[in-house]
Design an enzyme around this catalytic site. Structure first.
Site, PDB file in Angstrom:
ATOM      1  N   ALA A 127       0.875  -1.363  -0.032  1.00  0.00           N
ATOM      2  CA  ALA A 127       0.070   0.082   0.017  1.00  0.00           C
ATOM      3  C   ALA A 127       0.916   1.256   0.074  1.00  0.00           C
ATOM      4  O   ALA A 127       1.778   1.295   0.772  1.00  0.00           O
ATOM      5  CB  ALA A 127      -1.008  -0.179   1.243  1.00  0.00           C
ATOM      6  N   THR A 128       0.705   2.196  -0.817  1.00  0.00           N
ATOM      7  CA  THR A 128       1.327   3.471  -0.867  1.00  0.00           C
ATOM      8  C   THR A 128       0.346   4.392  -1.334  1.00  0.00           C
ATOM      9  O   THR A 128      -1.061   4.210  -1.881  1.00  0.00           O
ATOM     10  CB  THR A 128       2.370   3.350  -1.941  1.00  0.00           C
ATOM     11  N   THR A 129       0.130   5.759  -1.219  1.00  0.00           N
ATOM     12  CA  THR A 129       1.216   6.594  -0.588  1.00  0.00           C
ATOM     13  C   THR A 129       0.696   7.385   0.592  1.00  0.00           C
ATOM     14  O   THR A 129      -0.393   7.718   0.115  1.00  0.00           O
ATOM     15  CB  THR A 129       1.906   7.647  -1.712  1.00  0.00           C
ATOM     16  N   LYS A 135      -6.411   3.735   3.666  1.00  0.00           N
ATOM     17  CA  LYS A 135      -5.034   3.634   4.455  1.00  0.00           C
ATOM     18  C   LYS A 135      -4.901   4.716   5.328  1.00  0.00           C
ATOM     19  O   LYS A 135      -3.580   4.531   6.237  1.00  0.00           O
ATOM     20  CB  LYS A 135      -3.791   3.882   3.291  1.00  0.00           C
TER      21      LYS A 135
END
Lengths: 262, 250
Positions: free
Chosen positions: A38-40, A71
């Site tokens: 998982a980004t950003t 996120k």
């Protein structure tokens, strides 16, 4: 009822261990499947508090797994966690933190202090070290919490390395594959921009955050970015001394269109 | 002595009498289900009587503070383990009390050479509507009763508790405002505290309103509120009585 108190009063991880429900420790070796990442994510200080943001994309190698990941997680009413890295590990860390903070508050009849919350996450990262060193369970989170030892109470940003070292950020922090772009723009805006991030109103900060993600997505395929025409927005949460607020997709759309009110 | 059945029964009877005697004078606690949530009330002299257990759960109790603390901690531990290993939605009072606390309390009560739990309790679980709210009255010996909605009185004296419970049930409506509900619970608390639950004629409205104000002077009135309308996962809030029922101007 007759069982002894947890070795460390109010510590949920100790309670798990006493109940023989400690989190499993995995030992991995060799080549495995591509791990979902998982980004950003990033956080910066603005006029009303801290804005914490994340794109919605998760990838596994060159595969886009989903564009619907959340996120930025509300841990309690005065803490936020932003996840970059392996979601399987990161979401479990978030769940442990959520339960630990509430367990402490309810059992000890007082909230956990900000330094203790920051260290609780560091402890989970340290315990995850074997997986992080093997490159399959790496998590590099951001944390924001409210410091009640100063008056008036102040929200603060912390960032970590994968082994659990914690650092306090002055005005901003970023993590994940798109973080280089984001940090560069934040540094530029803080030094030369007008308004500076710390001077931005909420609508300005929301618009700025969305544009940061759009720019990061230009240079990093793992960053999902923001596309209002496709109804693809980010996860944005605000941490004030008074609590947490989620910026809805409608608010994000209005901020980008400039139809919100500064 | 406990090898003989008769002696054992006698010992248990003595133990029950001892617990009831120790609980005499304990400040009653109350809980009531309303359209917007569940209100729990206790009056104390600094030591807590109303507590949050989990996202949708709370308890109130009277008795020895150390025993209240043991039960509170046991309930919190069990609820958090359940929520972590399964989900917060799986934390239920029926299981928490029926399969956990009740058995532990019974075992403790029947172990004659250990100190008995000196406490009486009510647990509350917030449902989607008042009729789905759960109030569980738990006694020191592990016996318990479950009711959906309504209001529940917890007092040290079983007879006074029954009388006060019957009177409160007649008046209680889930459409009451928070202020009206707090007023009713405080009036019931005052009638119990002053042993007037069975008094005929019952004290007037004015007497009751003045009575609980006088009786609670210098005490801490704890109001726990499980808020059904809250969008947050954690529904428990602490209310300020002075905002709900401001003191009359002099």
């Amino acid at each position: 009822m007759s069982t002894p108190a947890t070795p460390l009063a109010g510590d949920f991880v100790s309670l798990l261990q006493r109940s023989q429900m400690a989190l499993p420790r995995m030992e991995l070796g060799g080549d495995g499947p591509a791990i979902t990442q998982a980004t950003t994510v990033f956080a910066f200080r603005f006029a009303e508090g801290i804005l914490m943001a994340g794109d919605r994309r998760a990838t596994a190698g060159n595969i886009i797994v989903t564009d619907a990941v959340e996120k930025v997680v509300e841990i309690d009413d005065s803490s936020l966690l932003a996840i970059a890295g392996v979601p399987a590990t990161a979401f479990e860390m978030a769940r442990v933190l959520q339960t630990s903070f509430e367990y402490y508050r309810r059992s000890q009849l007082q909230p956990l202090s900000l330094p203790a919350k920051v260290r609780a996450l560091a402890r989970l990262l340290r315990e995850n070290m074997p997986l992080a060193l093997q490159g399959v369970g790496i998590v590099v989170p951001l944390f924001a919490g409210v410091d009640h030892t100063v008056s008036p109470a102040q929200p603060r940003i912390y960032f970590y390395d994968p082994l659990g070292a914690q650092f306090q950020a002055v005005n901003y922090a970023a993590s994940g594959s798109g973080s280089g772009t984001i940090r560069s723009i934040l540094a530029f805006q803080e030094r030369h921009g007008s308004p500076k991030p710390v001077e931005m109103t909420l609508p300005e900060a929301v618009r700025f955050a969305l544009r940061l993600l759009m720019t990061a997505a230009e240079f990093d395929s793992a960053t999902g970015g923001v596309n209002p025409e496709a109804q693809l927005f980010a996860t944005l949460k605000i941490l004030r001394a008074t609590g947490v607020e989620t910026v809805t997709e409608e608010q994000q759309s209005a901020a980008l269109a400039g139809t919100d009110h500064d | 002595m406990t090898e003989e059945p008769y002696r054992w029964l006698e010992a248990i009877g003595n133990r029950r009498e001892y617990v009831r005697d120790q609980l005499k004078g304990g400040s009653p606690v109350l809980a009531g289900c309303l359209a917007d949530g569940i209100l729990l009330l206790g009056v104390s002299r600094g030591l807590g009587k109303v507590f949050e257990i989990h996202d949708r759960h709370a308890m109130a109790g009277l008795g020895h503070p150390a025993d209240l603390e043991r039960i509170r901690q046991a309930a919190i531990d069990a609820a958090h383990l359940e929520a972590f290993t399964r989900a917060a939605e799986d934390v239920s009072l029926r299981r928490l009390v029926g399969f956990g606390l009740s058995a532990q309390l019974k075992q403790n009560f029947e172990q004659l050479f250990t100190a008995p739990v000196l406490g009486e309790f009510v647990f509350a679980e917030l449902g989607t509507t008042p009729s789905r709210d759960l109030l569980v009255r738990v006694h020191f010996d592990g016996t318990y009763s479950v009711q959906m909605g309504g209001a529940r009185v917890v007092a040290a004296d079983p007879d006074e508790e029954s009388t006060a419970q019957a009177a409160l049930e007649q008046k209680w409506r889930d459409s009451l405002s928070l202020a009206e509900a707090a007023q009713q619970l405080l009036e019931t608390w005052w009638l119990l505290q002053t042993q007037q639950t069975a008094k005929e004629p019952s004290p007037s409205l004015e007497e009751r309103a003045a009575g609980w104000r006088t009786a609670t002077a210098g005490a801490q009135i704890e109001l726990g509120w499980l808020n059904r309308r809250s969008s947050r996962l954690v529904r428990y809030e602490v209310l300020d009585l002075n905002q709900l029922l401001p003191p009359p101007s002099p």
